[in-house]
Design a protein around this motif. Structure first.
Motif, PDB file in Angstrom:
ATOM      1  N   LEU A  14     -49.860  47.410 -36.443  1.00  0.00           N
ATOM      2  CA  LEU A  14     -50.908  48.356 -36.815  1.00  0.00           C
ATOM      3  C   LEU A  14     -52.009  48.379 -35.767  1.00  0.00           C
ATOM      4  CD1 LEU A  14     -51.172  47.569 -40.637  1.00  0.00           C
ATOM      5  CD2 LEU A  14     -49.926  49.441 -39.542  1.00  0.00           C
ATOM      6  N   LEU A  15     -52.873  49.375 -35.878  1.00  0.00           N
ATOM      7  CA  LEU A  15     -53.975  49.541 -34.930  1.00  0.00           C
ATOM      8  C   LEU A  15     -54.922  48.351 -34.986  1.00  0.00           C
ATOM      9  CD1 LEU A  15     -55.482  51.571 -32.982  1.00  0.00           C
ATOM     10  CD2 LEU A  15     -56.761  52.291 -35.001  1.00  0.00           C
ATOM     11  N   GLU A  16     -55.303  47.869 -33.825  1.00  0.00           N
ATOM     12  CA  GLU A  16     -56.279  46.779 -33.745  1.00  0.00           C
ATOM     13  C   GLU A  16     -57.669  47.392 -33.651  1.00  0.00           C
ATOM     14  OE1 GLU A  16     -56.368  42.532 -31.445  1.00  0.00           O
ATOM     15  OE2 GLU A  16     -56.021  44.312 -30.227  1.00  0.00           O
ATOM     16  N   PHE A  17     -58.550  47.034 -34.569  1.00  0.00           N
ATOM     17  CA  PHE A  17     -59.885  47.629 -34.582  1.00  0.00           C
ATOM     18  C   PHE A  17     -60.707  47.252 -33.365  1.00  0.00           C
ATOM     19  CE2 PHE A  17     -59.255  48.059 -39.273  1.00  0.00           C
ATOM     20  CZ  PHE A  17     -59.489  49.420 -39.339  1.00  0.00           C
ATOM     21  N   ALA A  18     -60.583  46.024 -32.919  1.00  0.00           N
ATOM     22  CA  ALA A  18     -61.388  45.542 -31.797  1.00  0.00           C
ATOM     23  C   ALA A  18     -60.660  44.391 -31.115  1.00  0.00           C
ATOM     24  CB  ALA A  18     -62.761  45.085 -32.289  1.00  0.00           C
ATOM     25  N   ASP A  19     -61.056  44.125 -29.875  1.00  0.00           N
ATOM     26  CA  ASP A  19     -60.403  43.046 -29.138  1.00  0.00           C
ATOM     27  C   ASP A  19     -61.269  41.788 -29.056  1.00  0.00           C
ATOM     28  OD1 ASP A  19     -62.307  44.124 -27.528  1.00  0.00           O
ATOM     29  OD2 ASP A  19     -60.982  44.615 -25.850  1.00  0.00           O
ATOM     30  N   THR A  20     -62.441  41.831 -29.694  1.00  0.00           N
ATOM     31  CA  THR A  20     -63.279  40.630 -29.737  1.00  0.00           C
ATOM     32  C   THR A  20     -63.376  40.146 -31.182  1.00  0.00           C
ATOM     33  OG1 THR A  20     -65.351  41.847 -30.063  1.00  0.00           O
ATOM     34  CG2 THR A  20     -64.644  41.462 -27.788  1.00  0.00           C
ATOM     35  N   ARG A  21     -63.490  38.842 -31.350  1.00  0.00           N
ATOM     36  CA  ARG A  21     -63.481  38.244 -32.682  1.00  0.00           C
ATOM     37  C   ARG A  21     -64.674  38.711 -33.527  1.00  0.00           C
ATOM     38  NH1 ARG A  21     -60.427  37.501 -36.426  1.00  0.00           N
ATOM     39  NH2 ARG A  21     -60.760  35.734 -37.803  1.00  0.00           N
ATOM     40  N   ASP A  22     -65.854  38.845 -32.908  1.00  0.00           N
ATOM     41  CA  ASP A  22     -67.047  39.253 -33.661  1.00  0.00           C
ATOM     42  C   ASP A  22     -66.880  40.655 -34.253  1.00  0.00           C
ATOM     43  OD1 ASP A  22     -68.264  36.882 -33.139  1.00  0.00           O
ATOM     44  OD2 ASP A  22     -69.481  37.614 -31.467  1.00  0.00           O
ATOM     45  N   LEU A  23     -66.312  41.583 -33.460  1.00  0.00           N
ATOM     46  CA  LEU A  23     -66.112  42.946 -33.961  1.00  0.00           C
ATOM     47  C   LEU A  23     -65.029  43.003 -35.030  1.00  0.00           C
ATOM     48  CD1 LEU A  23     -66.420  45.150 -30.731  1.00  0.00           C
ATOM     49  CD2 LEU A  23     -67.997  45.017 -32.666  1.00  0.00           C
ATOM     50  N   GLN A  24     -64.002  42.157 -34.884  1.00  0.00           N
ATOM     51  CA  GLN A  24     -62.973  42.087 -35.922  1.00  0.00           C
ATOM     52  C   GLN A  24     -63.567  41.644 -37.253  1.00  0.00           C
ATOM     53  OE1 GLN A  24     -60.099  39.431 -34.189  1.00  0.00           O
ATOM     54  NE2 GLN A  24     -58.844  41.095 -33.357  1.00  0.00           N
ATOM     55  N   LEU A  25     -64.436  40.641 -37.198  1.00  0.00           N
ATOM     56  CA  LEU A  25     -65.086  40.166 -38.421  1.00  0.00           C
ATOM     57  C   LEU A  25     -66.053  41.204 -38.986  1.00  0.00           C
ATOM     58  CD1 LEU A  25     -65.733  36.423 -37.486  1.00  0.00           C
ATOM     59  CD2 LEU A  25     -64.033  37.332 -39.075  1.00  0.00           C
ATOM     60  N   LEU A  26     -66.705  41.964 -38.097  1.00  0.00           N
ATOM     61  CA  LEU A  26     -67.588  43.036 -38.543  1.00  0.00           C
ATOM     62  C   LEU A  26     -66.788  44.091 -39.318  1.00  0.00           C
ATOM     63  CD1 LEU A  26     -70.361  44.440 -38.550  1.00  0.00           C
ATOM     64  CD2 LEU A  26     -69.716  45.514 -36.373  1.00  0.00           C
ATOM     65  N   HIS A  27     -65.620  44.457 -38.790  1.00  0.00           N
ATOM     66  CA  HIS A  27     -64.756  45.407 -39.490  1.00  0.00           C
ATOM     67  C   HIS A  27     -64.301  44.843 -40.834  1.00  0.00           C
ATOM     68  CE1 HIS A  27     -64.130  47.454 -35.490  1.00  0.00           C
ATOM     69  NE2 HIS A  27     -64.320  48.474 -36.286  1.00  0.00           N
ATOM     70  N   PHE A  28     -64.006  43.550 -40.847  1.00  0.00           N
ATOM     71  CA  PHE A  28     -63.594  42.919 -42.105  1.00  0.00           C
ATOM     72  C   PHE A  28     -64.692  43.033 -43.154  1.00  0.00           C
ATOM     73  CE2 PHE A  28     -64.045  39.130 -44.787  1.00  0.00           C
ATOM     74  CZ  PHE A  28     -62.885  39.231 -45.539  1.00  0.00           C
ATOM     75  N   TRP A  29     -65.914  42.673 -42.809  1.00  0.00           N
ATOM     76  CA  TRP A  29     -67.016  42.705 -43.775  1.00  0.00           C
ATOM     77  C   TRP A  29     -67.352  44.140 -44.191  1.00  0.00           C
ATOM     78  CZ3 TRP A  29     -67.873  38.650 -46.389  1.00  0.00           C
ATOM     79  CH2 TRP A  29     -67.726  37.376 -45.820  1.00  0.00           C
ATOM     80  N   LEU A  30     -67.239  45.086 -43.254  1.00  0.00           N
ATOM     81  CA  LEU A  30     -67.512  46.485 -43.574  1.00  0.00           C
ATOM     82  C   LEU A  30     -66.492  47.006 -44.582  1.00  0.00           C
ATOM     83  CD1 LEU A  30     -69.124  49.090 -42.982  1.00  0.00           C
ATOM     84  CD2 LEU A  30     -67.504  49.553 -41.136  1.00  0.00           C
ATOM     85  N   PHE A  31     -65.219  46.748 -44.326  1.00  0.00           N
ATOM     86  CA  PHE A  31     -64.175  47.186 -45.247  1.00  0.00           C
ATOM     87  C   PHE A  31     -64.263  46.456 -46.582  1.00  0.00           C
ATOM     88  CE2 PHE A  31     -60.402  49.579 -43.225  1.00  0.00           C
ATOM     89  CZ  PHE A  31     -61.277  50.478 -42.620  1.00  0.00           C
ATOM     90  N   LEU A  32     -64.647  45.175 -46.538  1.00  0.00           N
ATOM     91  CA  LEU A  32     -64.796  44.418 -47.784  1.00  0.00           C
ATOM     92  C   LEU A  32     -65.888  45.036 -48.656  1.00  0.00           C
ATOM     93  CD1 LEU A  32     -64.061  41.967 -49.548  1.00  0.00           C
ATOM     94  CD2 LEU A  32     -65.809  40.659 -48.287  1.00  0.00           C
ATOM     95  N   GLY A  33     -67.009  45.413 -48.046  1.00  0.00           N
ATOM     96  CA  GLY A  33     -68.098  46.038 -48.802  1.00  0.00           C
ATOM     97  C   GLY A  33     -67.668  47.349 -49.436  1.00  0.00           C
ATOM     98  N   ILE A  34     -66.972  48.191 -48.660  1.00  0.00           N
ATOM     99  CA  ILE A  34     -66.487  49.475 -49.180  1.00  0.00           C
ATOM    100  C   ILE A  34     -65.483  49.249 -50.299  1.00  0.00           C
ATOM    101  CG2 ILE A  34     -65.174  51.556 -48.604  1.00  0.00           C
ATOM    102  CD1 ILE A  34     -66.358  51.339 -45.755  1.00  0.00           C
ATOM    103  N   TYR A  35     -64.578  48.283 -50.101  1.00  0.00           N
ATOM    104  CA  TYR A  35     -63.529  48.023 -51.094  1.00  0.00           C
ATOM    105  C   TYR A  35     -64.119  47.508 -52.403  1.00  0.00           C
ATOM    106  CZ  TYR A  35     -59.135  46.303 -53.071  1.00  0.00           C
ATOM    107  OH  TYR A  35     -58.056  46.078 -53.888  1.00  0.00           O
ATOM    108  N   LEU A  36     -65.082  46.587 -52.313  1.00  0.00           N
ATOM    109  CA  LEU A  36     -65.713  46.057 -53.519  1.00  0.00           C
ATOM    110  C   LEU A  36     -66.495  47.145 -54.254  1.00  0.00           C
ATOM    111  CD1 LEU A  36     -66.958  42.532 -52.329  1.00  0.00           C
ATOM    112  CD2 LEU A  36     -64.996  43.073 -53.800  1.00  0.00           C
ATOM    113  N   ALA A  37     -67.145  48.033 -53.483  1.00  0.00           N
ATOM    114  CA  ALA A  37     -67.876  49.147 -54.108  1.00  0.00           C
ATOM    115  C   ALA A  37     -66.907  50.061 -54.855  1.00  0.00           C
ATOM    116  CB  ALA A  37     -68.635  49.937 -53.048  1.00  0.00           C
ATOM    117  N   ALA A  38     -65.746  50.332 -54.242  1.00  0.00           N
ATOM    118  CA  ALA A  38     -64.736  51.179 -54.897  1.00  0.00           C
ATOM    119  C   ALA A  38     -64.178  50.501 -56.149  1.00  0.00           C
ATOM    120  CB  ALA A  38     -63.608  51.499 -53.919  1.00  0.00           C
ATOM    121  N   LEU A  39     -63.906  49.194 -56.054  1.00  0.00           N
ATOM    122  CA  LEU A  39     -63.404  48.452 -57.215  1.00  0.00           C
ATOM    123  C   LEU A  39     -64.410  48.471 -58.353  1.00  0.00           C
ATOM    124  CD1 LEU A  39     -61.720  45.211 -55.759  1.00  0.00           C
ATOM    125  CD2 LEU A  39     -60.600  47.191 -56.766  1.00  0.00           C
TER     126      LEU A  39
END
Length: 310
Positions: A14-39
């Motif tokens: 699948l598509l890689e959001f970012a090539d640095t660890r900090d940006l990967q974690l940023l994407h994780f937390w962003l998606f987690l926030g959206i997902y929890l809001a939807a749930l």
């Protein structure tokens, strides 16, 4: 030369959001926030409508179904993207990719058909109120909801079977954060994908017909509302219908563009934005749109929260 079909692929990347660890974690937390809001939002709507007998009406029955579809759709794509960002991987198994395509197409298609039914419900309620009980009785509502779910299921079977029977000769890297049909088609051999493209075009025209039906329903609603002498009636009808129409328009237009856009204007960033607009945004904002604009639902949610906190 032997061309493997998709079943010979054991793993897709699948598509890689970012090539640095900090940006990967940023994407994780962003998606987690959206997902929890939807749930939270969709879970509240489902629980409130199910528990409050005053909301056991056609409009709220369809809204409960919409929340179920939204929960399913966002749960099909976002958790895997979150896990990949968290564990720094891109892999998804072949069965996992096929399941993701099937479930996503099923739920998104069923949602569009259900939104069409919901537009019809509002049209009858406002433009033909004397016939509402006849046209939208409990049995008719169940049949219409079942037709939406069943049509989505058949749609998903067709697309999944077609897509995963194609020979692939362009690698296994999917340029999207989930297994999306247009991105898998890019991996297929030159002429082999034309059959699925034809099915996609036909599907988009069916979806466009649904969109036209929704727009025409709201045009009739707005015409009826403008004849109401009460300014409060205008405000109530417009505040309910305009947000619904705006979310439906965003959902359908971004989805159609994602599936029909010519390869010449395709880019990873554009594909990603379109995918987020039609797969992530609607499930997250639909509960807000419908609950914030609906006094009865707001009151019931408030009572439910108060009751559970006692």
């Amino acid at each position: 030369m032997h061309m493997p079909n998709s079943s010979s692929m054991t793993v897709f990347l699948l598509l890689e959001f970012a090539d640095t660890r900090d940006l990967q974690l940023l994407h994780f937390w962003l998606f987690l926030g959206i997902y929890l809001a939807a749930l939270l939002g969709n879970g509240l709507v489902i629980t409130t409508v199910a528990c409050d007998h005053r909301l056991h009406t056609p409009m709220y029955f369809f809204l409960l179904n919409l929340s179920l579809l939204d929960l399913g759709a966002i749960s099909t794509t976002v958790p895997k993207a979150m896990a990949n960002s968290l564990w720094d991987t891109r892999a998804i198994s072949h069965p996992g990719c096929a399941a993701q395509v099937f479930l996503f197409v099923f739920l998104i298609s069923a949602e569009l058909y259900l939104l069409t039914v919901m537009a019809y419900d509002r049209y009858v309620a406002i433009c033909k109120p004397l016939h509402y009980g006849t046209l939208l009785g409990s049995r008719a509502c169940v049949h219409m909801a079942a037709a939406a779910w069943g049509s989505g299921f058949l749609h998903a079977v067709l697309h999944t079977a077609n897509t995963f029977s194609l020979p692939l000769c362009q690698g296994n890297a999917v340029d999207q954060f989930f297994c999306e049909v247009p991105q898998i088609l890019k991996l297929s051999c030159s002429d082999a994908y034309l059959r699925e493209v034809a099915v996609l075009v036909l599907s988009v025209f069916v979806h466009f017909y649904c969109f036209v039906f929704i727009v025409l329903s709201y045009v009739q609603i707005f015409r009826a509302v403008l004849r109401i002498p009460s300014e409060q009636g205008w405000h109530k009808a417009f505040s309910t219908c305009l947000p619904h129409l705006s979310v439906v328009s965003l959902f359908i237009s971004s989805g159609m563009f994602a599936y029909l856009k010519p390869p010449s204007i395709s880019s990873p960033s554009l594909d990603l934005v379109l995918a987020v607009l039609y797969s992530v945004v609607p499930p997250a904002v639909n509960p807000l749109i419908y609950s914030m604009r609906n006094q009865d639902l707001r009151d019931s949610i408030r009572k439910l929260i108060t009751w559970t906190s006692i």
